[in-house]
Design a protein around this motif. Structure first.
Motif, PDB file in Angstrom:
ATOM      1  N   THR A   1      -5.205  -2.785  -1.653  1.00 20.55           N
ATOM      2  CA  THR A   1      -5.119  -1.562  -0.849  1.00 20.55           C
ATOM      3  C   THR A   1      -5.421  -0.305  -1.653  1.00 20.55           C
ATOM      4  O   THR A   1      -6.090   0.609  -1.153  1.00 20.55           O
ATOM      5  CB  THR A   1      -3.724  -1.441  -0.214  1.00 20.55           C
ATOM      6  N   GLN A   2      -4.961  -0.245  -2.899  1.00 20.53           N
ATOM      7  CA  GLN A   2      -5.088   0.984  -3.683  1.00 20.53           C
ATOM      8  C   GLN A   2      -6.398   1.069  -4.459  1.00 20.53           C
ATOM      9  O   GLN A   2      -6.895   2.170  -4.724  1.00 20.53           O
ATOM     10  CB  GLN A   2      -3.910   1.107  -4.655  1.00 20.53           C
ATOM     11  N   MET A   3      -6.948  -0.069  -4.826  1.00 22.51           N
ATOM     12  CA  MET A   3      -8.166  -0.051  -5.642  1.00 22.51           C
ATOM     13  C   MET A   3      -9.402  -0.467  -4.837  1.00 22.51           C
ATOM     14  O   MET A   3     -10.517  -0.031  -5.151  1.00 22.51           O
ATOM     15  CB  MET A   3      -7.996  -0.962  -6.851  1.00 22.51           C
ATOM     16  N   LEU A   4      -9.220  -1.301  -3.813  1.00 25.86           N
ATOM     17  CA  LEU A   4     -10.350  -1.731  -2.988  1.00 25.86           C
ATOM     18  C   LEU A   4     -10.344  -1.082  -1.609  1.00 25.86           C
ATOM     19  O   LEU A   4     -11.259  -1.327  -0.810  1.00 25.86           O
ATOM     20  CB  LEU A   4     -10.314  -3.257  -2.846  1.00 25.86           C
TER      21      LEU A   4
ATOM     22  N   THR B   1      -1.085  -0.783 -15.042  1.00 26.11           N
ATOM     23  CA  THR B   1       0.177  -1.472 -15.270  1.00 26.11           C
ATOM     24  C   THR B   1       0.260  -2.746 -14.443  1.00 26.11           C
ATOM     25  O   THR B   1       0.669  -3.807 -14.930  1.00 26.11           O
ATOM     26  CB  THR B   1       1.354  -0.540 -14.942  1.00 26.11           C
ATOM     27  N   ASN B   2      -0.130  -2.657 -13.186  1.00 23.70           N
ATOM     28  CA  ASN B   2      -0.071  -3.829 -12.320  1.00 23.70           C
ATOM     29  C   ASN B   2      -1.061  -4.903 -12.744  1.00 23.70           C
ATOM     30  O   ASN B   2      -0.739  -6.093 -12.735  1.00 23.70           O
ATOM     31  CB  ASN B   2      -0.315  -3.416 -10.868  1.00 23.70           C
ATOM     32  N   ILE B   3      -2.256  -4.505 -13.141  1.00 25.85           N
ATOM     33  CA  ILE B   3      -3.238  -5.487 -13.608  1.00 25.85           C
ATOM     34  C   ILE B   3      -2.747  -6.151 -14.892  1.00 25.85           C
ATOM     35  O   ILE B   3      -2.888  -7.366 -15.076  1.00 25.85           O
ATOM     36  CB  ILE B   3      -4.610  -4.824 -13.822  1.00 25.85           C
TER      37      ILE B   3
ATOM     38  N   LEU C   1      -1.265  -8.114  -6.079  1.00 31.45           N
ATOM     39  CA  LEU C   1      -2.580  -8.314  -5.467  1.00 31.45           C
ATOM     40  C   LEU C   1      -2.734  -7.430  -4.235  1.00 31.45           C
ATOM     41  O   LEU C   1      -3.826  -6.886  -3.984  1.00 31.45           O
ATOM     42  CB  LEU C   1      -2.765  -9.788  -5.107  1.00 31.45           C
ATOM     43  N   ALA C   2      -1.640  -7.250  -3.484  1.00 35.68           N
ATOM     44  CA  ALA C   2      -1.699  -6.350  -2.334  1.00 35.68           C
ATOM     45  C   ALA C   2      -1.952  -4.914  -2.791  1.00 35.68           C
ATOM     46  O   ALA C   2      -2.699  -4.159  -2.154  1.00 35.68           O
ATOM     47  CB  ALA C   2      -0.400  -6.438  -1.538  1.00 35.68           C
TER      48      ALA C   2
END
Length: 396
Positions: free
Chosen positions: A387-390, A328-330, A382-383
Protein backbone atom coordinates in the motif's frame (compact mmCIF):
# COMPACT_ATOMS: atom_id res chain seq x y z
CA UNK A 1 28.30 6.81 -1.23
CA UNK A 2 30.40 5.40 1.59
CA UNK A 3 29.58 1.83 2.62
CA UNK A 4 32.31 1.62 5.26
CA UNK A 5 31.05 1.37 8.81
CA UNK A 6 32.02 4.44 10.84
CA UNK A 7 34.81 3.94 13.35
CA UNK A 8 32.31 4.10 16.20
CA UNK A 9 30.37 1.12 14.79
CA UNK A 10 33.55 -0.86 14.09
CA UNK A 11 34.63 -0.30 17.70
CA UNK A 12 31.23 -1.54 18.90
CA UNK A 13 31.42 -4.61 16.69
CA UNK A 14 34.89 -5.50 17.92
CA UNK A 15 34.10 -4.75 21.57
CA UNK A 16 30.89 -6.78 21.67
CA UNK A 17 32.59 -9.61 19.79
CA UNK A 18 35.33 -9.71 22.42
CA UNK A 19 32.76 -10.05 25.21
CA UNK A 20 30.62 -12.52 23.25
CA UNK A 21 33.64 -14.76 22.64
CA UNK A 22 33.51 -15.67 26.34
CA UNK A 23 30.02 -17.13 25.92
CA UNK A 24 29.81 -20.02 23.50
CA UNK A 25 26.86 -21.95 22.13
CA UNK A 26 26.93 -24.22 25.17
CA UNK A 27 26.37 -21.22 27.46
CA UNK A 28 23.40 -19.95 25.48
CA UNK A 29 21.91 -23.45 25.22
CA UNK A 30 22.25 -23.87 28.99
CA UNK A 31 20.48 -20.55 29.61
CA UNK A 32 17.72 -21.63 27.22
CA UNK A 33 17.28 -25.08 28.76
CA UNK A 34 17.28 -23.67 32.30
CA UNK A 35 15.00 -20.73 31.35
CA UNK A 36 17.68 -18.51 32.85
CA UNK A 37 18.47 -14.87 32.13
CA UNK A 38 22.10 -14.58 30.88
CA UNK A 39 23.16 -12.42 33.81
CA UNK A 40 26.88 -13.09 33.33
CA UNK A 41 26.82 -11.91 29.72
CA UNK A 42 24.61 -8.95 30.67
CA UNK A 43 27.06 -7.89 33.37
CA UNK A 44 30.07 -8.13 31.06
CA UNK A 45 28.31 -6.19 28.31
CA UNK A 46 27.24 -3.49 30.77
CA UNK A 47 30.69 -3.22 32.32
CA UNK A 48 32.17 -2.69 28.86
CA UNK A 49 29.69 0.08 28.07
CA UNK A 50 27.94 -1.99 25.41
CA UNK A 51 24.48 -1.78 27.00
CA UNK A 52 24.55 2.01 27.51
CA UNK A 53 25.62 2.75 23.93
CA UNK A 54 22.76 5.13 23.15
CA UNK A 55 22.57 6.70 26.60
CA UNK A 56 23.77 10.33 26.25
CA UNK A 57 27.27 10.94 27.56
CA UNK A 58 26.03 13.33 30.24
CA UNK A 59 24.14 10.41 31.78
CA UNK A 60 27.07 8.00 31.69
CA UNK A 61 26.53 6.37 28.32
CA UNK A 62 28.27 6.22 24.98
CA UNK A 63 26.20 8.82 23.16
CA UNK A 64 25.89 6.58 20.10
CA UNK A 65 22.99 6.00 17.76
CA UNK A 66 20.82 3.30 16.29
CA UNK A 67 23.49 2.10 13.84
CA UNK A 68 25.90 1.28 16.66
CA UNK A 69 23.10 -0.36 18.65
CA UNK A 70 22.13 -2.49 15.64
CA UNK A 71 25.73 -3.57 15.12
CA UNK A 72 25.96 -4.59 18.78
CA UNK A 73 22.73 -6.61 18.55
CA UNK A 74 23.84 -8.30 15.32
CA UNK A 75 27.24 -9.18 16.76
CA UNK A 76 25.77 -10.75 19.89
CA UNK A 77 23.34 -12.85 17.84
CA UNK A 78 26.08 -13.93 15.44
CA UNK A 79 28.08 -15.27 18.38
CA UNK A 80 25.29 -17.73 19.15
CA UNK A 81 23.11 -15.65 21.46
CA UNK A 82 20.21 -15.63 19.04
CA UNK A 83 17.57 -15.06 21.72
CA UNK A 84 19.87 -12.63 23.53
CA UNK A 85 18.83 -9.92 21.08
CA UNK A 86 16.16 -9.18 23.70
CA UNK A 87 18.99 -7.76 25.83
CA UNK A 88 19.22 -4.98 23.25
CA UNK A 89 15.58 -4.63 22.27
CA UNK A 90 14.18 -4.35 25.80
CA UNK A 91 16.51 -2.06 27.72
CA UNK A 92 18.64 -0.09 25.22
CA UNK A 93 15.81 0.00 22.64
CA UNK A 94 12.60 0.47 24.63
CA UNK A 95 14.35 2.21 27.51
CA UNK A 96 17.45 4.21 26.64
CA UNK A 97 16.61 5.15 23.05
CA UNK A 98 13.06 6.20 23.95
CA UNK A 99 14.06 8.31 26.95
CA UNK A 100 17.05 9.86 25.19
CA UNK A 101 14.74 11.09 22.42
CA UNK A 102 11.46 11.73 24.24
CA UNK A 103 12.03 11.65 28.00
CA UNK A 104 11.92 14.70 30.23
CA UNK A 105 15.12 15.92 31.86
CA UNK A 106 13.94 14.50 35.17
CA UNK A 107 13.17 11.09 33.63
CA UNK A 108 16.56 11.03 31.95
CA UNK A 109 18.43 11.96 35.14
CA UNK A 110 16.54 9.38 37.16
CA UNK A 111 16.68 6.38 34.82
CA UNK A 112 19.40 6.64 32.17
CA UNK A 113 22.45 6.35 34.46
CA UNK A 114 21.12 3.04 35.77
CA UNK A 115 20.73 1.73 32.22
CA UNK A 116 24.28 2.82 31.36
CA UNK A 117 25.59 0.93 34.39
CA UNK A 118 23.49 -2.18 33.78
CA UNK A 119 21.53 -1.71 37.03
CA UNK A 120 18.23 -0.87 35.37
CA UNK A 121 16.25 -3.00 32.93
CA UNK A 122 13.17 -2.21 30.87
CA UNK A 123 10.22 -3.91 29.26
CA UNK A 124 7.38 -2.59 27.13
CA UNK A 125 3.65 -3.34 27.26
CA UNK A 126 1.75 -2.72 24.03
CA UNK A 127 0.18 -5.95 22.75
CA UNK A 128 -3.19 -7.08 24.13
CA UNK A 129 -5.16 -10.33 23.79
CA UNK A 130 -7.67 -8.71 21.42
CA UNK A 131 -5.31 -6.16 19.88
CA UNK A 132 -2.13 -7.77 18.62
CA UNK A 133 -0.83 -6.15 15.46
CA UNK A 134 -3.83 -3.79 15.43
CA UNK A 135 -2.46 -1.47 18.10
CA UNK A 136 -5.13 1.17 17.44
CA UNK A 137 -7.69 -1.08 19.12
CA UNK A 138 -5.95 -1.45 22.49
CA UNK A 139 -8.29 -1.12 25.46
CA UNK A 140 -5.96 -0.54 28.40
CA UNK A 141 -7.12 2.73 29.90
CA UNK A 142 -5.45 5.45 31.93
CA UNK A 143 -7.88 7.83 33.63
CA UNK A 144 -6.80 11.06 35.25
CA UNK A 145 -7.12 11.27 39.02
CA UNK A 146 -5.53 14.45 40.39
CA UNK A 147 -1.90 14.46 39.34
CA UNK A 148 -1.87 10.73 38.58
CA UNK A 149 -3.10 8.41 35.88
CA UNK A 150 -4.84 5.22 37.00
CA UNK A 151 -4.07 2.41 34.57
CA UNK A 152 -6.26 -0.64 34.08
CA UNK A 153 -6.05 -3.36 31.45
CA UNK A 154 -4.37 -6.54 30.29
CA UNK A 155 -1.30 -6.99 28.10
CA UNK A 156 0.15 -10.14 26.57
CA UNK A 157 3.50 -11.36 25.25
CA UNK A 158 5.35 -8.87 27.42
CA UNK A 159 8.99 -9.97 27.63
CA UNK A 160 11.37 -9.26 30.47
CA UNK A 161 8.89 -8.27 33.20
CA UNK A 162 10.65 -10.47 35.73
CA UNK A 163 13.88 -8.41 35.56
CA UNK A 164 12.49 -4.98 34.75
CA UNK A 165 12.52 -1.93 36.97
CA UNK A 166 10.45 0.04 34.45
CA UNK A 167 7.69 -0.82 32.02
CA UNK A 168 6.82 1.45 29.11
CA UNK A 169 3.03 1.09 28.88
CA UNK A 170 0.84 2.19 26.00
CA UNK A 171 -2.66 3.12 27.18
CA UNK A 172 -5.70 5.05 26.05
CA UNK A 173 -6.31 8.28 27.90
CA UNK A 174 -9.22 9.01 25.58
CA UNK A 175 -11.52 6.18 24.39
CA UNK A 176 -11.37 5.34 20.68
CA UNK A 177 -14.82 6.66 19.72
CA UNK A 178 -14.32 9.90 21.63
CA UNK A 179 -10.83 10.33 20.14
CA UNK A 180 -12.20 10.06 16.62
CA UNK A 181 -14.97 12.53 17.36
CA UNK A 182 -13.14 15.12 19.45
CA UNK A 183 -9.50 14.72 18.43
CA UNK A 184 -10.13 13.91 14.79
CA UNK A 185 -8.06 10.76 14.41
CA UNK A 186 -8.23 7.07 15.23
CA UNK A 187 -4.60 7.28 16.37
CA UNK A 188 -5.30 10.08 18.85
CA UNK A 189 -5.93 9.49 22.53
CA UNK A 190 -2.87 7.32 23.19
CA UNK A 191 -0.40 8.01 25.98
CA UNK A 192 2.93 6.38 26.81
CA UNK A 193 3.83 6.18 30.48
CA UNK A 194 6.44 4.67 32.76
CA UNK A 195 5.29 2.15 35.36
CA UNK A 196 7.56 1.45 38.31
CA UNK A 197 7.40 -2.36 38.10
CA UNK A 198 8.78 -3.21 41.52
CA UNK A 199 6.50 -0.74 43.30
CA UNK A 200 3.40 -1.91 41.40
CA UNK A 201 4.23 -5.55 42.09
CA UNK A 202 4.70 -4.75 45.76
CA UNK A 203 1.32 -3.02 46.15
CA UNK A 204 -0.46 -5.69 44.12
CA UNK A 205 -1.71 -3.45 41.31
CA UNK A 206 0.50 -5.22 38.77
CA UNK A 207 0.85 -8.96 38.30
CA UNK A 208 2.06 -11.25 35.54
CA UNK A 209 1.77 -14.87 34.47
CA UNK A 210 4.58 -16.44 32.38
CA UNK A 211 3.61 -18.04 29.05
CA UNK A 212 5.22 -21.42 28.25
CA UNK A 213 6.86 -21.04 24.84
CA UNK A 214 8.84 -22.90 22.20
CA UNK A 215 12.08 -20.90 22.44
CA UNK A 216 13.60 -17.61 23.50
CA UNK A 217 13.49 -18.68 27.13
CA UNK A 218 16.44 -16.55 28.21
CA UNK A 219 13.68 -14.02 28.90
CA UNK A 220 10.19 -14.78 30.12
CA UNK A 221 7.17 -13.64 28.12
CA UNK A 222 4.06 -13.02 30.18
CA UNK A 223 0.49 -11.93 30.42
CA UNK A 224 0.44 -8.72 32.44
CA UNK A 225 -2.49 -7.45 34.49
CA UNK A 226 -2.73 -3.78 35.46
CA UNK A 227 -5.32 -3.26 38.18
CA UNK A 228 -5.50 0.47 38.90
CA UNK A 229 -1.77 1.07 38.76
CA UNK A 230 -1.19 4.68 39.79
CA UNK A 231 1.31 6.55 37.62
CA UNK A 232 2.35 10.18 38.32
CA UNK A 233 1.90 12.56 35.40
CA UNK A 234 5.64 13.17 35.65
CA UNK A 235 6.10 9.63 34.33
CA UNK A 236 4.32 10.32 31.03
CA UNK A 237 6.62 10.05 27.99
CA UNK A 238 5.61 12.54 25.33
CA UNK A 239 2.27 14.35 25.32
CA UNK A 240 -0.89 13.07 26.95
CA UNK A 241 -3.29 11.91 24.19
CA UNK A 242 -0.55 12.48 21.60
CA UNK A 243 1.60 9.42 22.14
CA UNK A 244 1.16 7.69 18.80
CA UNK A 245 4.01 9.48 17.00
CA UNK A 246 6.23 8.67 19.98
CA UNK A 247 5.10 5.05 19.75
CA UNK A 248 6.27 4.84 16.14
CA UNK A 249 9.61 6.20 17.29
CA UNK A 250 9.73 3.19 19.63
CA UNK A 251 8.51 0.61 17.12
CA UNK A 252 10.94 1.53 14.35
CA UNK A 253 13.98 0.91 16.60
CA UNK A 254 12.41 -2.35 17.75
CA UNK A 255 12.11 -3.53 14.15
CA UNK A 256 15.62 -2.39 13.28
CA UNK A 257 17.05 -4.29 16.25
CA UNK A 258 14.95 -7.34 15.36
CA UNK A 259 16.37 -7.13 11.83
CA UNK A 260 19.91 -6.86 13.20
CA UNK A 261 19.27 -9.91 15.35
CA UNK A 262 17.98 -11.76 12.31
CA UNK A 263 21.13 -10.98 10.35
CA UNK A 264 23.25 -12.16 13.26
CA UNK A 265 21.15 -15.28 13.67
CA UNK A 266 21.58 -16.12 10.00
CA UNK A 267 25.34 -15.73 10.37
CA UNK A 268 25.37 -18.02 13.41
CA UNK A 269 23.43 -20.73 11.59
CA UNK A 270 25.51 -20.49 8.41
CA UNK A 271 28.77 -20.71 10.36
CA UNK A 272 27.60 -23.85 12.13
CA UNK A 273 26.44 -25.39 8.87
CA UNK A 274 29.60 -24.48 6.96
CA UNK A 275 31.88 -25.81 9.69
CA UNK A 276 29.96 -29.06 9.89
CA UNK A 277 29.79 -29.45 6.11
CA UNK A 278 33.55 -28.92 5.87
CA UNK A 279 34.39 -31.71 8.31
CA UNK A 280 31.57 -34.23 8.00
CA UNK A 281 32.60 -36.88 5.46
CA UNK A 282 30.23 -39.17 3.60
CA UNK A 283 31.23 -41.37 0.64
CA UNK A 284 34.84 -40.35 1.08
CA UNK A 285 34.59 -36.55 0.93
CA UNK A 286 33.22 -33.62 2.96
CA UNK A 287 29.51 -33.13 2.38
CA UNK A 288 30.21 -29.43 1.76
CA UNK A 289 31.85 -30.38 -1.53
CA UNK A 290 28.44 -31.44 -2.82
CA UNK A 291 26.58 -28.69 -4.63
CA UNK A 292 23.31 -29.83 -3.04
CA UNK A 293 24.80 -28.79 0.31
CA UNK A 294 27.03 -25.92 -0.77
CA UNK A 295 24.75 -23.95 -3.08
CA UNK A 296 21.82 -23.43 -0.68
CA UNK A 297 24.24 -22.18 1.97
CA UNK A 298 25.90 -19.86 -0.54
CA UNK A 299 22.51 -18.51 -1.61
CA UNK A 300 21.61 -17.77 2.00
CA UNK A 301 24.94 -16.04 2.59
CA UNK A 302 24.08 -13.69 -0.30
CA UNK A 303 20.64 -13.02 1.19
CA UNK A 304 22.22 -12.33 4.58
CA UNK A 305 24.49 -9.67 3.11
CA UNK A 306 21.51 -7.99 1.44
CA UNK A 307 19.53 -8.01 4.71
CA UNK A 308 22.54 -6.53 6.51
CA UNK A 309 22.78 -3.63 4.05
CA UNK A 310 19.07 -2.91 4.43
CA UNK A 311 19.32 -3.00 8.22
CA UNK A 312 22.24 -0.60 8.27
CA UNK A 313 20.43 1.75 5.88
CA UNK A 314 17.33 1.79 8.09
CA UNK A 315 19.45 2.46 11.19
CA UNK A 316 21.39 5.23 9.43
CA UNK A 317 18.18 6.93 8.28
CA UNK A 318 16.78 6.76 11.82
CA UNK A 319 19.93 8.39 13.18
CA UNK A 320 19.65 11.14 10.58
CA UNK A 321 16.10 11.92 11.67
CA UNK A 322 14.78 11.00 8.25
CA UNK A 323 11.73 8.88 7.40
CA UNK A 324 12.71 5.23 7.66
CA UNK A 325 9.47 3.26 7.86
CA UNK A 326 9.80 1.62 4.45
CA UNK A 327 13.43 0.68 4.95
CA UNK A 328 12.79 -0.53 8.49
CA UNK A 329 10.00 -2.83 7.36
CA UNK A 330 12.00 -4.23 4.45
CA UNK A 331 14.98 -4.84 6.74
CA UNK A 332 12.86 -6.65 9.30
CA UNK A 333 11.10 -8.74 6.62
CA UNK A 334 14.25 -9.86 4.81
CA UNK A 335 16.32 -10.43 7.95
CA UNK A 336 13.62 -12.55 9.61
CA UNK A 337 13.21 -14.61 6.46
CA UNK A 338 16.92 -15.27 5.99
CA UNK A 339 17.38 -16.10 9.69
CA UNK A 340 14.68 -18.76 9.47
CA UNK A 341 15.86 -20.08 6.10
CA UNK A 342 19.46 -20.30 7.35
CA UNK A 343 18.49 -22.14 10.52
CA UNK A 344 16.31 -24.48 8.49
CA UNK A 345 19.11 -25.16 6.01
CA UNK A 346 21.60 -25.68 8.83
CA UNK A 347 19.16 -28.20 10.27
CA UNK A 348 19.10 -30.02 6.93
CA UNK A 349 22.88 -29.87 6.64
CA UNK A 350 23.33 -31.59 9.98
CA UNK A 351 20.94 -34.33 8.96
CA UNK A 352 19.60 -36.46 11.78
CA UNK A 353 22.14 -35.01 14.22
CA UNK A 354 20.30 -31.66 14.06
CA UNK A 355 17.58 -33.23 16.18
CA UNK A 356 20.04 -33.84 19.00
CA UNK A 357 20.67 -31.31 21.74
CA UNK A 358 24.35 -32.21 21.37
CA UNK A 359 24.39 -29.49 18.72
CA UNK A 360 22.94 -25.96 19.01
CA UNK A 361 21.17 -26.17 15.66
CA UNK A 362 17.87 -27.13 17.28
CA UNK A 363 18.01 -24.01 19.47
CA UNK A 364 18.72 -21.71 16.52
CA UNK A 365 15.91 -23.45 14.63
CA UNK A 366 13.45 -22.62 17.43
CA UNK A 367 14.74 -19.11 18.09
CA UNK A 368 14.66 -18.06 14.45
CA UNK A 369 11.09 -19.06 13.66
CA UNK A 370 9.42 -16.46 15.84
CA UNK A 371 11.14 -13.64 13.95
CA UNK A 372 8.68 -14.08 11.10
CA UNK A 373 5.87 -13.21 13.51
CA UNK A 374 7.34 -10.62 15.88
CA UNK A 375 7.63 -7.75 16.47
CA UNK A 376 5.28 -7.54 13.49
CA UNK A 377 3.97 -10.33 11.27
CA UNK A 378 5.49 -10.45 7.81
CA UNK A 379 2.00 -10.32 6.26
CA UNK A 380 1.51 -6.83 7.71
CA UNK A 381 4.90 -5.75 6.42
CA UNK A 382 3.95 -7.00 2.96
CA UNK A 383 0.69 -5.08 3.25
CA UNK A 384 2.69 -1.96 4.15
CA UNK A 385 4.99 -2.40 1.17
CA UNK A 386 2.01 -3.03 -1.10
CA UNK A 387 0.00 0.00 0.00
CA UNK A 388 2.73 2.50 0.90
CA UNK A 389 5.36 1.70 -1.71
CA UNK A 390 3.30 0.24 -4.59
CA UNK A 391 0.15 2.33 -3.96
CA UNK A 392 -2.09 -0.74 -4.01
CA UNK A 393 -5.52 -0.65 -2.32
CA UNK A 394 -5.67 -1.21 1.43
CA UNK A 395 -6.78 -4.64 2.58
CA UNK A 396 -7.20 -3.79 6.27
Amino acid sequence: MDFDLPESAVAVRDGVAAVAAKYDHAYWSACEDEHRFPSEAWRDLADGGWIGLCVPEEHGGGGQGMLELAVACETLAASGGTAAIFLYILTPGFGAMTLARHGTEEQQRRILPGIAEGRTQFCMALTEPDAGSNAVEIRTSARLDGDELVVRGQKIWISGVENAEWMLVVARTTPAAEAREKLGSRTAGFTLLLVDVKAALADGTLSYTPIPKLGGNVVTSSQVFLDDVRVPLSHVVGPVDGGFPVLWDVLNPERILAAAGGVGGAEAALRLAADYASTREVFGRPIGANQAIQFPLAQLKAKTELARLMTYQAAWLFDQGRPCGNETNIAKLTAAQVAWESANQAFQTFGGMAYSKEYPVERLFRDSRIGKNIPVAEELILAHIGTQMLNLPRSY
